[in-house]
Write a protein that holds these residues in place. Structure first.
Motif, PDB file in Angstrom:
ATOM      1  N   GLU A 176      -4.951   3.591  -1.910  1.00  0.00           N
ATOM      2  CA  GLU A 176      -5.638   3.974  -0.678  1.00  0.00           C
ATOM      3  C   GLU A 176      -6.669   5.036  -1.003  1.00  0.00           C
ATOM      4  OE1 GLU A 176      -3.036   4.984   2.534  1.00  0.00           O
ATOM      5  OE2 GLU A 176      -1.741   3.257   2.182  1.00  0.00           O
TER       6      GLU A 176
ATOM      7  N   ASN B  22     -12.075  -4.223   3.569  1.00  0.00           N
ATOM      8  CA  ASN B  22     -10.633  -4.320   3.322  1.00  0.00           C
ATOM      9  C   ASN B  22     -10.177  -5.771   3.226  1.00  0.00           C
ATOM     10  OD1 ASN B  22     -10.190  -1.562   3.207  1.00  0.00           O
ATOM     11  ND2 ASN B  22      -9.289  -1.411   5.248  1.00  0.00           N
TER      12      ASN B  22
ATOM     13  N   THR C  99     -11.290  -7.391  -0.004  1.00  0.00           N
ATOM     14  CA  THR C  99     -10.515  -6.860  -1.126  1.00  0.00           C
ATOM     15  C   THR C  99      -9.099  -7.432  -1.127  1.00  0.00           C
ATOM     16  OG1 THR C  99     -11.807  -4.815  -1.051  1.00  0.00           O
ATOM     17  CG2 THR C  99      -9.717  -4.735  -2.242  1.00  0.00           C
ATOM     18  N   MET C 100      -8.494  -7.499   0.053  1.00  0.00           N
ATOM     19  CA  MET C 100      -7.148  -8.076   0.165  1.00  0.00           C
ATOM     20  C   MET C 100      -7.123  -9.526  -0.309  1.00  0.00           C
ATOM     21  SD  MET C 100      -6.132  -6.922   4.018  1.00  0.00           S
ATOM     22  CE  MET C 100      -6.339  -5.228   4.583  1.00  0.00           C
TER      23      MET C 100
ATOM     24  N   LEU D  99      -8.065   0.276  -0.733  1.00  0.00           N
ATOM     25  CA  LEU D  99      -8.306   0.007   0.674  1.00  0.00           C
ATOM     26  C   LEU D  99      -8.572   1.312   1.415  1.00  0.00           C
ATOM     27  CD1 LEU D  99      -5.489  -2.584   1.483  1.00  0.00           C
ATOM     28  CD2 LEU D  99      -7.837  -3.033   0.737  1.00  0.00           C
TER      29      LEU D  99
ATOM     30  N   THR E  78       0.851  -1.194   0.000  1.00  0.00           N
ATOM     31  CA  THR E  78       0.000   0.000   0.000  1.00  0.00           C
ATOM     32  C   THR E  78       0.880   1.235   0.000  1.00  0.00           C
ATOM     33  OG1 THR E  78      -0.121  -0.200   2.407  1.00  0.00           O
ATOM     34  CG2 THR E  78      -2.023  -0.984   1.138  1.00  0.00           C
TER      35      THR E  78
END
Length: 303
Positions: free
Chosen positions: A247, A292, A295-296, A270, A196
């Motif tokens: 982000e 999150n 998505t991860m 995220l 990130t």
């Protein structure tokens, strides 16, 4: 507006007419306010935590609104006015809100100030505390208990209701924590790697066994050098990282550059330091965490 200019404007408020107060502060009188408690929260994630515990017992004003970046926030005169009229101010601490001390001084705030992360031993980055402790659901329980205690001190006649609402919220946090651990356990450790923009997920990494890389340190105000970018690209290639994320509150260009140079696909966006707008995928703290993680995992699996 530059930081110095903003702070001069805030200080100038004190030289003008006195601000009309809300009900007298419970911290000054020892008595509970007649109406809802006036609470100022430093940023949207904390504001949601306070709302979940207080419900209609508090009227909450958020300094760094949804989508904002607390690392580079510039206070406005209206923010100083809200602090001057507040019964309780809730901040994260751990050096996240570097602007808060000056804002409190400029506003003349006389109520109670709660550091929600009190009692948490921070992870250190180059000797400095990482402020993103809410990225561990286990540590978020400390936030909630601190908020619960401050609200009960402010509204002693509502202590039973605050305890009930706080206990319900803590149960939801623990349930989500169990779900997160179960979901991450479905991935082989070699796939639990991600990148990130800034180092906002260190507590998540330590809690849930995920390796995170970032070209920036814990603050988005930090400048990123070509050396930092080259280091992350090398590590991406060496570790065969599949998951690279934007982000929600950051500039996407840096991560787009890293993705191009490393030949890695961007796996989504995220929410690190802020909630989404109401109705969005991360409009509460618990929704943020669930979104999150989903998505991860999708990106880490290479989907």
């Amino acid at each position: 507006m530059k930081r110095a200019t903003a702070l001069r404007a805030l200080a100038g408020l004190l030289a003008g007419p006195a601000l009309a107060p809300f009900s007298r502060s419970w911290a000054q009188t020892g008595n509970a306010p007649a109406g809802p408690l006036r609470v100022v929260a430093s940023f949207s994630i904390l504001a949601d935590m306070v709302q979940q515990v207080a419900g209609p017992l508090a009227d909450i004003y958020t300094l760094v609104v949804r989508g904002g970046d607390a690392h580079v926030f510039e206070p406005r005169p209206a923010d100083a006015q809200k602090l001057a009229q507040a019964d309780l101010v809730v901040l994260n601490g751990l050096h996240l809100e570097g602007w808060m001390d000056r804002l409190v001084q400029a506003s003349g705030f006389k109520g109670r100030l709660l550091v929600a992360s009190e009692g948490i031993t921070p992870r250190l980055l180059d000797g400095h505390p990482d402020p993103h402790a809410w990225q561990s659901l286990r540590l978020a329980e400390t936030y909630v208990r601190n908020i619960q205690g401050a609200l009960k001190a402010a509204l002693p006649r509502q202590a039973a209701r605050i305890d009930q609402q706080g206990s319900r919220y803590l149960a939801d946090i623990r349930a989500l924590d169990g779900w997160v651990r179960t979901q991450i356990a479905t991935l082989p450790p070699a796939q639990r790697r991600a990148v990130t923009t800034h180092d906002a997920f260190g507590y998540f990494a330590a809690e849930y066994g995920v390796t995170w890389l970032a070209p920036q340190g814990w603050t988005t105000a930090e400048e990123v050098s070509a050396k930092d970018v080259a280091r992350v690209v090398r590590e991406l290639r060496a570790q065969r990282v599949r998951a690279l994320f934007l982000e929600s509150a950051g500039d996407p260009r840096l991560m787009q550059q890293i993705a191009r140079e490393a030949g890695v696909r961007i796996g989504g966006e995220l929410y690190a330091d802020t909630l989404s707008p109401v109705g969005g995928p991360a409009d509460t703290y618990l929704h943020l965490f669930e979104y999150n993680v989903k998505t991860m995992l999708q990106a880490m699996r290479g989907h």
